[in-house]
Design an enzyme around this catalytic site. Structure first.
Site, PDB file in Angstrom:
ATOM      1  N   HIS A  62       1.011  -1.068   0.006  1.00 23.09           N
ATOM      2  CA  HIS A  62      -0.040  -0.012  -0.121  1.00 23.09           C
ATOM      3  C   HIS A  62       0.831   1.113   0.044  1.00 23.09           C
ATOM      4  O   HIS A  62       1.251   1.652   0.978  1.00 23.09           O
ATOM      5  CB  HIS A  62      -0.777   0.179   1.095  1.00 23.09           C
ATOM      6  CG  HIS A  62      -2.243   0.997   1.125  1.00 23.09           C
ATOM      7  ND1 HIS A  62      -3.242   0.710   1.275  1.00 23.09           N
ATOM      8  CD2 HIS A  62      -1.885   2.362   0.671  1.00 23.09           C
ATOM      9  CE1 HIS A  62      -4.186   1.556   1.166  1.00 23.09           C
ATOM     10  NE2 HIS A  62      -3.303   2.664   0.772  1.00 23.09           N
ATOM     11  N   HIS A  64       1.391   5.023  -2.235  1.00 27.93           N
ATOM     12  CA  HIS A  64       1.001   5.932  -3.090  1.00 27.93           C
ATOM     13  C   HIS A  64       2.315   6.599  -3.712  1.00 27.93           C
ATOM     14  O   HIS A  64       3.116   7.201  -3.065  1.00 27.93           O
ATOM     15  CB  HIS A  64       0.139   7.028  -2.452  1.00 27.93           C
ATOM     16  CG  HIS A  64      -1.443   6.138  -2.205  1.00 27.93           C
ATOM     17  ND1 HIS A  64      -2.329   6.422  -2.948  1.00 27.93           N
ATOM     18  CD2 HIS A  64      -1.870   5.727  -0.969  1.00 27.93           C
ATOM     19  CE1 HIS A  64      -3.302   5.894  -2.288  1.00 27.93           C
ATOM     20  NE2 HIS A  64      -3.097   5.441  -1.213  1.00 27.93           N
ATOM     21  N   ASP A  66       2.447   9.588  -5.403  1.00 26.45           N
ATOM     22  CA  ASP A  66       2.474  10.876  -4.891  1.00 26.45           C
ATOM     23  C   ASP A  66       2.743  11.056  -3.464  1.00 26.45           C
ATOM     24  O   ASP A  66       3.007  12.283  -2.979  1.00 26.45           O
ATOM     25  CB  ASP A  66       1.374  11.652  -5.732  1.00 26.45           C
ATOM     26  CG  ASP A  66       0.037  10.886  -5.392  1.00 26.45           C
ATOM     27  OD1 ASP A  66      -0.013   9.994  -4.574  1.00 26.45           O
ATOM     28  OD2 ASP A  66      -1.001  11.305  -5.692  1.00 26.45           O
ATOM     29  N   GLY A 221      -8.992   8.519  -2.687  1.00 28.06           N
ATOM     30  CA  GLY A 221      -9.763   9.558  -2.366  1.00 28.06           C
ATOM     31  C   GLY A 221     -10.489   9.979  -1.250  1.00 28.06           C
ATOM     32  O   GLY A 221     -10.660   8.992  -0.345  1.00 28.06           O
ATOM     33  N   HIS A 248     -10.132   1.418  -1.221  1.00 27.47           N
ATOM     34  CA  HIS A 248      -9.978   2.017  -0.086  1.00 27.47           C
ATOM     35  C   HIS A 248     -11.424   2.257   0.521  1.00 27.47           C
ATOM     36  O   HIS A 248     -12.495   2.721  -0.028  1.00 27.47           O
ATOM     37  CB  HIS A 248      -9.475   3.551  -0.103  1.00 27.47           C
ATOM     38  CG  HIS A 248      -8.136   3.602  -0.437  1.00 27.47           C
ATOM     39  ND1 HIS A 248      -7.326   2.853  -1.344  1.00 27.47           N
ATOM     40  CD2 HIS A 248      -7.133   4.473   0.160  1.00 27.47           C
ATOM     41  CE1 HIS A 248      -6.058   3.596  -1.518  1.00 27.47           C
ATOM     42  NE2 HIS A 248      -6.064   4.188  -0.473  1.00 27.47           N
ATOM     43  N   GLU A 251     -11.795   3.754   5.793  1.00 30.72           N
ATOM     44  CA  GLU A 251     -10.637   4.610   6.232  1.00 30.72           C
ATOM     45  C   GLU A 251     -11.205   5.813   7.272  1.00 30.72           C
ATOM     46  O   GLU A 251     -10.511   6.002   8.237  1.00 30.72           O
ATOM     47  CB  GLU A 251      -9.723   5.089   5.090  1.00 30.72           C
ATOM     48  CG  GLU A 251      -8.701   6.168   5.437  1.00 30.72           C
ATOM     49  CD  GLU A 251      -7.927   6.604   4.052  1.00 30.72           C
ATOM     50  OE1 GLU A 251      -6.969   7.129   4.245  1.00 30.72           O
ATOM     51  OE2 GLU A 251      -8.403   6.265   3.070  1.00 30.72           O
TER      52      GLU A 251
END
Length: 276
Positions: A62, A64, A66, A221, A248, A251
């Site tokens: 997991h 990301h 960015d 997101g 996701h 969360e």
């Protein structure tokens, strides 16, 4: 290739195979070998090198793109486009403060990387650098996710963004000897058209079953911006196409989002805090 490693098994060192990896043993601690058994099962084995950082093979599933830029990479990319930090501390721009009260507030940390990762060169460079840093930490396998629809501000297509990231990942893997996959993220706050395009790209790239390529899909997101139920049709089509995906969920939303994600066919849940 699939979304997760179903079995890790240490192997006796194969000196011939190790030499074929053409890796820098002093810098990268493990040589990794893989085999695919049918669709969805990835078996990894490794031959230890001297100076092993971790006592066992480590993975990161997991991650990301960015959200994983180093300070040096941020400064390099900013210099390339003449970005002015305005006297602000770079680390603070990329880190959440103690006053953060929500996921949308936290996601503001991705604003600067979003500005910097708008060219093929930047995406390839960032992906390659990340793989090299992961190898240096002793990882044997990683999955790097990103949302191609967020990298179109300077004219790139989603497809071009995916090609650039995959190219960077493969270069990093070739130089280090580790393996990595790419997950394509739809966005909760993205348009239906953009999300469908992302999923179509995931289908196309996954059909290649290429090593160190796209291995699945995701949606990320601000959870709750759009009800999870809205994405049922999209994930039904992805599931029917045989594309593995993670979601996701839970969360910052409730446990019902986790239940829905599993019902959609998700192989893994991102975060899932509400399930506890």
């Amino acid at each position: 290739p699939f979304l997760f490693i179903s079995r890790l098994e240490p192997a006796e060192p194969d000196r011939t195979a190790c030499s074929r990896r053409e890796m820098n043993r002093n810098k990268y601690p493990e040589t990794l070998f893989h085999q695919f058994y049918d669709y969805g099962i990835l078996v990894l084995s490794f031959c230890r090198n001297e100076g092993l950082i971790m006592g066992r093979p480590e993975t990161d599933l997991h991650l990301h793109l960015d959200g994983s830029l180093s300070i040096d990479v941020v400064k390099t990319l900013a210099d390339r486009i003449g970005y002015d930090f305005g006297g602000k501390n770079v680390k603070e721009l990329l880190s959440v403060g103690e006053t953060c009260e929500s996921l949308p507030d936290y996601l503001k940390c991705f604003d600067l990387p979003g500005i910097l990762l708008q060219t093929e060169e930047a995406l390839e460079y960032a992906a390659c650098d990340l793989v090299k840093r992961l190898a240096g930490q002793g990882l044997v396998y990683a999955e790097i996710r990103f949302a191609p629809q967020l990298h179109k501000q300077k004219g790139l297509t989603q497809g071009q963004a995916v090609e650039a990231v995959v190219k960077g990942v493969r270069t990093g893997c070739k130089e280090t000897g580790i393996y990595a996959g790419v997950l394509l993220c739809a966005m909760v706050n993205g348009s239906d058209a953009e999300n469908e395009e992302t999923m179509e790209l995931a289908k196309a790239f996954c059909k290649e079953k290429a090593v160190n390529g796209v291995v699945g899909a995701d949606i990320a997101g601000p959870e709750g911006f759009v009800p999870m139920a809205h994405f049922e049709g999209m994930f039904k089509r992805v599931y029917q196409a045989g594309v593995p995906f993670t979601i996701h969920a839970g969360e910052c939303g409730d446990y019902e989002n986790v239940v829905r994600a599993v019902a959609f066919g998700a192989k893994r849940i991102g975060h899932g805090c509400a399930a506890i």
